[in-house]
Design a protein around this motif. Structure first.
Motif, PDB file in Angstrom:
ATOM      1  N   VAL A  88     -19.898   5.132  -0.342  1.00  0.00           N
ATOM      2  CA  VAL A  88     -18.996   4.255  -0.813  1.00  0.00           C
ATOM      3  C   VAL A  88     -19.047   2.742  -0.856  1.00  0.00           C
ATOM      4  O   VAL A  88     -18.967   1.997  -1.811  1.00  0.00           O
ATOM      5  CB  VAL A  88     -17.451   4.531  -0.165  1.00  0.00           C
ATOM      6  CG1 VAL A  88     -16.292   3.456  -0.305  1.00  0.00           C
ATOM      7  CG2 VAL A  88     -17.199   6.005  -0.226  1.00  0.00           C
ATOM      8  N   LEU A 122     -11.183   0.206  -0.378  1.00  0.00           N
ATOM      9  CA  LEU A 122     -12.529   0.716  -0.084  1.00  0.00           C
ATOM     10  C   LEU A 122     -12.231   1.446   1.184  1.00  0.00           C
ATOM     11  O   LEU A 122     -12.987   2.535   1.468  1.00  0.00           O
ATOM     12  CB  LEU A 122     -13.554  -0.315   0.162  1.00  0.00           C
ATOM     13  CG  LEU A 122     -14.251  -1.031  -1.120  1.00  0.00           C
ATOM     14  CD1 LEU A 122     -14.946  -2.021  -0.816  1.00  0.00           C
ATOM     15  CD2 LEU A 122     -15.049   0.055  -1.859  1.00  0.00           C
ATOM     16  N   VAL A 160     -11.194   5.070   0.435  1.00  0.00           N
ATOM     17  CA  VAL A 160     -11.901   5.930  -0.388  1.00  0.00           C
ATOM     18  C   VAL A 160     -13.083   6.142   0.804  1.00  0.00           C
ATOM     19  O   VAL A 160     -13.574   7.352   1.090  1.00  0.00           O
ATOM     20  CB  VAL A 160     -12.551   5.213  -1.349  1.00  0.00           C
ATOM     21  CG1 VAL A 160     -13.943   5.942  -1.827  1.00  0.00           C
ATOM     22  CG2 VAL A 160     -11.554   4.786  -2.338  1.00  0.00           C
ATOM     23  N   TRP A 161     -13.308   5.390   1.734  1.00  0.00           N
ATOM     24  CA  TRP A 161     -14.284   5.622   2.711  1.00  0.00           C
ATOM     25  C   TRP A 161     -13.938   6.595   3.702  1.00  0.00           C
ATOM     26  O   TRP A 161     -14.699   7.514   4.027  1.00  0.00           O
ATOM     27  CB  TRP A 161     -14.506   4.386   3.455  1.00  0.00           C
ATOM     28  CG  TRP A 161     -15.508   4.130   4.627  1.00  0.00           C
ATOM     29  CD1 TRP A 161     -16.770   4.000   4.603  1.00  0.00           C
ATOM     30  CD2 TRP A 161     -15.113   4.563   6.112  1.00  0.00           C
ATOM     31  NE1 TRP A 161     -17.263   4.141   6.061  1.00  0.00           N
ATOM     32  CE2 TRP A 161     -16.381   4.391   6.861  1.00  0.00           C
ATOM     33  CE3 TRP A 161     -13.853   4.816   6.843  1.00  0.00           C
ATOM     34  CZ2 TRP A 161     -16.185   4.526   8.185  1.00  0.00           C
ATOM     35  CZ3 TRP A 161     -13.763   4.844   7.984  1.00  0.00           C
ATOM     36  CH2 TRP A 161     -15.037   4.886   8.816  1.00  0.00           C
ATOM     37  N   ALA A 205     -14.258  10.040   2.113  1.00  0.00           N
ATOM     38  CA  ALA A 205     -15.621  10.196   2.095  1.00  0.00           C
ATOM     39  C   ALA A 205     -15.905  10.995   3.487  1.00  0.00           C
ATOM     40  O   ALA A 205     -16.638  12.140   3.549  1.00  0.00           O
ATOM     41  CB  ALA A 205     -16.418   9.395   1.602  1.00  0.00           C
TER      42      ALA A 205
END
Length: 223
Positions: free
Chosen positions: A66, A147, A150-151, A154
């Motif tokens: 990411v 972010l 999303v991080w 992940a």
């Protein structure tokens, strides 16, 4: 340049959901766990090491999937900085893979663990002092929070142990890493290997996926 993220408030980092704040929390947890390992003994020592390994590999996977692509696109020296951190990640990967093949109490194992911990601490400093401030300068707080979400996603689907077939950069790391995460998380849950046949099958399938991806990319890029 923006100062190290270690010395900033959560507000300066973009809020608790910002990827910078999430990164720093993981770094703090890693530092605490490595300190605990040095003081622990017996089964407790092995339990703490397991926590370190799980956190290190899920954290690094989320970074490489990411964050580092954004840094490479946004920062003037992003390629150099991310390459440096990726080299540290690879050395840590190789050391922990060796540690997992050795028995507790083996003096060689302890040397490798200490070397891995030293690299993890160096990696944290490089990220907090050099790489993440570059990201902070390049994007606004809203994007840092996006972010961060999303991080986190992940990280929750990441492998939690070293795998030599997984590359450091996307999309190859996602193509190979996500299938192997199921094996890793089953292994973590049950406290031991979950059938070497399963691992070999997943590694073989991941290798085939990566080979197919590489071949397709070559065909796409052919003049």
């Amino acid at each position: 340049m923006t100062k190290t993220i270690k010395e900033q408030t959560v507000g300066q980092l973009g809020g608790s959901g910002s990827v910078l704040a999430r990164q720093r929390r993981d770094h703090t947890d890693l530092d605490r766990l490595m300190g605990h390992y040095a003081l622990a003994g017996g089964d407790e020592r092995e339990r703490v090491l397991k926590e370190v390994v799980q956190l290190v590999f899920s954290h690094a996977f989320a970074e490489e999937t990411v964050l580092w692509p954004v840094v490479r696109r946004s920062a003037a020296d992003g390629e150099e900085l991310t390459s440096r951190v990726e080299e540290e990640h690879q050395e840590i990967n190789d050391l922990i893979a060796e540690v997992e093949r050795l028995s507790p109490g083996d003096p060689v194992r302890e040397v490798k663990i200490e070397r891995a911990f030293s690299l993890i601490r160096q990696d944290i400093r490089d990220e907090e002092d050099l790489l993440l401030p570059q990201l902070q300068e390049a994007v606004d707080a809203g994007r840092l929070r996006r972010l961060g979400a999303v991080w986190e996603a992940a990280r929750l689907t990441a492998p939690t142990h070293p795998h030599p077939v997984v590359p450091r950069r996307p999309p190859g790391n996602a193509v190979l890493g996500v299938p192997l995460s199921g094996y890793d998380r089953s292994r973590d849950l049950l406290g031991g290997p979950v059938g070497q046949g399963v691992k070999k099958l997943l590694s073989w399938a991941a290798s085939l996926l990566y080979a197919a991806f590489t071949a397709a990319r070559r065909l796409r890029d052919r003049p």
